[in-house]
Design an enzyme around this catalytic site. Sequence first.
Site, PDB file in Angstrom:
ATOM      1  N   ARG A  68       3.093   3.827  -1.358  1.00  0.00           N
ATOM      2  CA  ARG A  68       3.234   4.189  -2.771  1.00  0.00           C
ATOM      3  C   ARG A  68       4.602   4.679  -3.179  1.00  0.00           C
ATOM      4  O   ARG A  68       4.879   4.779  -4.363  1.00  0.00           O
ATOM      5  CB  ARG A  68       2.160   5.243  -3.120  1.00  0.00           C
ATOM      6  N   ASN A 119      13.505   4.917   0.197  1.00  0.00           N
ATOM      7  CA  ASN A 119      14.466   5.869   0.753  1.00  0.00           C
ATOM      8  C   ASN A 119      14.335   5.938   2.283  1.00  0.00           C
ATOM      9  O   ASN A 119      13.405   5.384   2.867  1.00  0.00           O
ATOM     10  CB  ASN A 119      14.321   7.240   0.067  1.00  0.00           C
ATOM     11  N   SER A 156       6.156 -14.352  -8.258  1.00  0.00           N
ATOM     12  CA  SER A 156       4.926 -14.580  -9.021  1.00  0.00           C
ATOM     13  C   SER A 156       4.289 -15.928  -8.705  1.00  0.00           C
ATOM     14  O   SER A 156       4.973 -16.944  -8.611  1.00  0.00           O
ATOM     15  CB  SER A 156       5.261 -14.521 -10.511  1.00  0.00           C
ATOM     16  N   MET A 157       2.975 -15.921  -8.560  1.00  0.00           N
ATOM     17  CA  MET A 157       2.248 -17.189  -8.416  1.00  0.00           C
ATOM     18  C   MET A 157       1.794 -17.684  -9.780  1.00  0.00           C
ATOM     19  O   MET A 157       1.115 -18.698  -9.874  1.00  0.00           O
ATOM     20  CB  MET A 157       1.048 -17.014  -7.499  1.00  0.00           C
ATOM     21  N   ARG A 215       0.831  -1.214   0.000  1.00  0.00           N
ATOM     22  CA  ARG A 215       0.000   0.000   0.000  1.00  0.00           C
ATOM     23  C   ARG A 215       0.862   1.258   0.000  1.00  0.00           C
ATOM     24  O   ARG A 215       0.381   2.342  -0.303  1.00  0.00           O
ATOM     25  CB  ARG A 215      -0.927   0.016   1.220  1.00  0.00           C
ATOM     26  N   ARG A 270       3.882   0.759  10.591  1.00  0.00           N
ATOM     27  CA  ARG A 270       3.871  -0.704  10.622  1.00  0.00           C
ATOM     28  C   ARG A 270       4.576  -1.330  11.819  1.00  0.00           C
ATOM     29  O   ARG A 270       4.476  -2.538  12.021  1.00  0.00           O
ATOM     30  CB  ARG A 270       4.475  -1.247   9.313  1.00  0.00           C
TER      31      ARG A 270
HETATM   32  C1  LIG Z   1      -3.022  -0.602  11.349  1.00  0.00           C
HETATM   33  C2  LIG Z   1      -3.443  -0.266   9.948  1.00  0.00           C
HETATM   34  C3  LIG Z   1      -4.678  -0.641   9.499  1.00  0.00           C
HETATM   35  C4  LIG Z   1      -5.070  -0.352   8.189  1.00  0.00           C
HETATM   36  N1  LIG Z   1      -6.306  -0.765   7.768  1.00  0.00           N
HETATM   37  C5  LIG Z   1      -6.696  -0.491   6.497  1.00  0.00           C
HETATM   38  C6  LIG Z   1      -7.971  -0.908   6.016  1.00  0.00           C
HETATM   39  O1  LIG Z   1      -8.753  -1.486   6.723  1.00  0.00           O
HETATM   40  N2  LIG Z   1      -8.298  -0.653   4.717  1.00  0.00           N
HETATM   41  C7  LIG Z   1      -7.445   0.032   3.885  1.00  0.00           C
HETATM   42  O2  LIG Z   1      -7.795   0.257   2.718  1.00  0.00           O
HETATM   43  N3  LIG Z   1      -6.227   0.412   4.311  1.00  0.00           N
HETATM   44  C8  LIG Z   1      -5.823   0.185   5.568  1.00  0.00           C
HETATM   45  N4  LIG Z   1      -4.578   0.565   5.991  1.00  0.00           N
HETATM   46  C9  LIG Z   1      -3.680   1.182   5.020  1.00  0.00           C
HETATM   47  C10 LIG Z   1      -3.578   2.699   5.193  1.00  0.00           C
HETATM   48  O3  LIG Z   1      -4.841   3.298   5.116  1.00  0.00           O
HETATM   49  C11 LIG Z   1      -2.656   3.302   4.113  1.00  0.00           C
HETATM   50  O4  LIG Z   1      -3.227   3.152   2.821  1.00  0.00           O
HETATM   51  C12 LIG Z   1      -1.307   2.645   4.059  1.00  0.00           C
HETATM   52  O5  LIG Z   1      -0.788   2.457   5.343  1.00  0.00           O
HETATM   53  C13 LIG Z   1      -0.345   3.540   3.237  1.00  0.00           C
HETATM   54  O6  LIG Z   1       0.139   4.588   4.044  1.00  0.00           O
HETATM   55  P1  LIG Z   1      -0.011   6.123   3.693  1.00  0.00           P
HETATM   56  O7  LIG Z   1      -1.434   6.497   3.532  1.00  0.00           O
HETATM   57  O8  LIG Z   1       0.769   6.876   4.716  1.00  0.00           O
HETATM   58  O9  LIG Z   1       0.617   6.292   2.236  1.00  0.00           O
HETATM   59  P2  LIG Z   1       2.066   6.081   1.571  1.00  0.00           P
HETATM   60  O10 LIG Z   1       1.805   5.516   0.237  1.00  0.00           O
HETATM   61  O11 LIG Z   1       2.976   5.322   2.494  1.00  0.00           O
HETATM   62  O12 LIG Z   1       2.565   7.549   1.376  1.00  0.00           O
HETATM   63  C14 LIG Z   1       3.332   8.276   2.346  1.00  0.00           C
HETATM   64  C15 LIG Z   1       2.730   9.634   2.566  1.00  0.00           C
HETATM   65  O13 LIG Z   1       2.740  10.354   1.327  1.00  0.00           O
HETATM   66  C16 LIG Z   1       1.565  11.172   1.245  1.00  0.00           C
HETATM   67  N5  LIG Z   1       0.766  10.736   0.087  1.00  0.00           N
HETATM   68  C17 LIG Z   1       1.009   9.657  -0.722  1.00  0.00           C
HETATM   69  N6  LIG Z   1       0.095   9.602  -1.711  1.00  0.00           N
HETATM   70  C18 LIG Z   1      -0.747  10.641  -1.528  1.00  0.00           C
HETATM   71  C19 LIG Z   1      -1.895  11.113  -2.207  1.00  0.00           C
HETATM   72  N7  LIG Z   1      -2.388  10.496  -3.277  1.00  0.00           N
HETATM   73  N8  LIG Z   1      -2.510  12.208  -1.740  1.00  0.00           N
HETATM   74  C20 LIG Z   1      -2.039  12.869  -0.649  1.00  0.00           C
HETATM   75  N9  LIG Z   1      -0.966  12.482   0.060  1.00  0.00           N
HETATM   76  C21 LIG Z   1      -0.317  11.372  -0.372  1.00  0.00           C
HETATM   77  C22 LIG Z   1       0.810  10.993   2.561  1.00  0.00           C
HETATM   78  O14 LIG Z   1       1.247  11.990   3.456  1.00  0.00           O
HETATM   79  C23 LIG Z   1       1.279   9.645   3.044  1.00  0.00           C
HETATM   80  O15 LIG Z   1       1.204   9.474   4.448  1.00  0.00           O
HETATM   81  C24 LIG Z   1      -4.188   0.321   7.297  1.00  0.00           C
HETATM   82  C25 LIG Z   1      -2.928   0.708   7.771  1.00  0.00           C
HETATM   83  C26 LIG Z   1      -2.544   0.432   9.067  1.00  0.00           C
HETATM   84  C27 LIG Z   1      -1.163   0.843   9.536  1.00  0.00           C
END
Ligand SMILES: Cc1cc2nc3c(=O)[nH]c(=O)nc-3n(C[C@H](O)[C@H](O)[C@H](O)COP(=O)(O)OP(=O)(O)OC[C@H]3O[C@@H](n4cnc5c(N)ncnc54)[C@H](O)[C@@H]3O)c2cc1C
EC number: 2.1.1.148
Length: 249
Positions: free
Chosen positions: A90, A194, A98-99, A88, A205
């Site tokens: 990005r 990075n 690969s499966m 998740r 995490r």
């Molecule tokens: C305990 C836990 C439970 C979770 N449960 C769920 C769930 O039930 N369902 C679900 O779908 N997900 C779930 N997630 C995933 C979570 O919602 C995030 O999608 C995932 O952790 C990626 O982290 P991030 O949003 O910080 O994005 P990253 O991709 O890690 O990006 C890092 C940072 O860059 C910025 N950023 C990146 N892209 C954008 C953008 N498009 N717009 C604005 N800012 C951006 C944000 O500041 C972001 O924090 C869970 C995560 C955790 C830790």
Amino acid sequence: MDVQLLEATDDPEELICSAARNDYLSSFVGDQSFAEIMDSVGGDDLEEKKETMIHRLLEHGHYGPFEHPHATFAIEGVSRSCMAQITRHRHVTFDIQSMRYVSFDEKEPEPGEAVVEIPGLSDPGLTGRNADFAEEYEGLDDEAVLENRETAYRDALEQSFESYRELLDLGVPAQDARMVLPIGTKVNIVMTLNARMLMHIGDMRAAADAQWEIREMTEDILDLAAEWAPITFEYYDEHMKDRKNRLAP
Ligand SMILES: Cc1cc2nc3c(=O)[nH]c(=O)nc-3n(C[C@H](O)[C@H](O)[C@H](O)COP(=O)(O)OP(=O)(O)OC[C@H]3O[C@@H](n4cnc5c(N)ncnc54)[C@H](O)[C@@H]3O)c2cc1C
């Protein structure tokens, strides 16, 4: 699970400092030695100057320079569930086993073999947040509950791998037969990110209530990161714990 550092930027903290000094120098960092770049930073030697600089950047939330150094990790044997969570993020580049091309027909459906072992399964203390025993299990002693758990898990794995092999025997391609494999099926990952992203993943995490497997993987990654960029990740561990050890969002 095995986590290894495959490849990483040489002297990541020299790079972080050079990038950060660029912001405040009128002269060009490309024309100077690292000692010259760091001349006005406090500290008796270059190591101390790096510490001063990196601590200051982290204290002030000046994270941009931490995006320059990259590290590549190889991770063996995490579940597809863990893989779904980590992918998740990005700003990370992934390669996932690969499966479609790797067949699982010779692997044993044993916990610990083709499928991850659930560490707490044989611990009577392991219960879900809202777990209630179903009526048929009420009144069973701990031993009987644990036996039922083990049986339920192993039966499900055996059934799913048996169906997978049967589908392959019936000519179904691996990319379709895999649909019946469990989410706990192990996968290998290579990921590049990075230093800033490493801290962000640590925040989310390694959080106290993150799922055990991704938390274990993240802690292993952070341990390797502390060997790679010690000033940064020791500071992160000691002073940014409120971010790391909070509850996940
Ligand atoms: C305990 C836990 C439970 C979770 N449960 C769920 C769930 O039930 N369902 C679900 O779908 N997900 C779930 N997630 C995933 C979570 O919602 C995030 O999608 C995932 O952790 C990626 O982290 P991030 O949003 O910080 O994005 P990253 O991709 O890690 O990006 C890092 C940072 O860059 C910025 N950023 C990146 N892209 C954008 C953008 N498009 N717009 C604005 N800012 C951006 C944000 O500041 C972001 O924090 C869970 C995560 C955790 C830790």
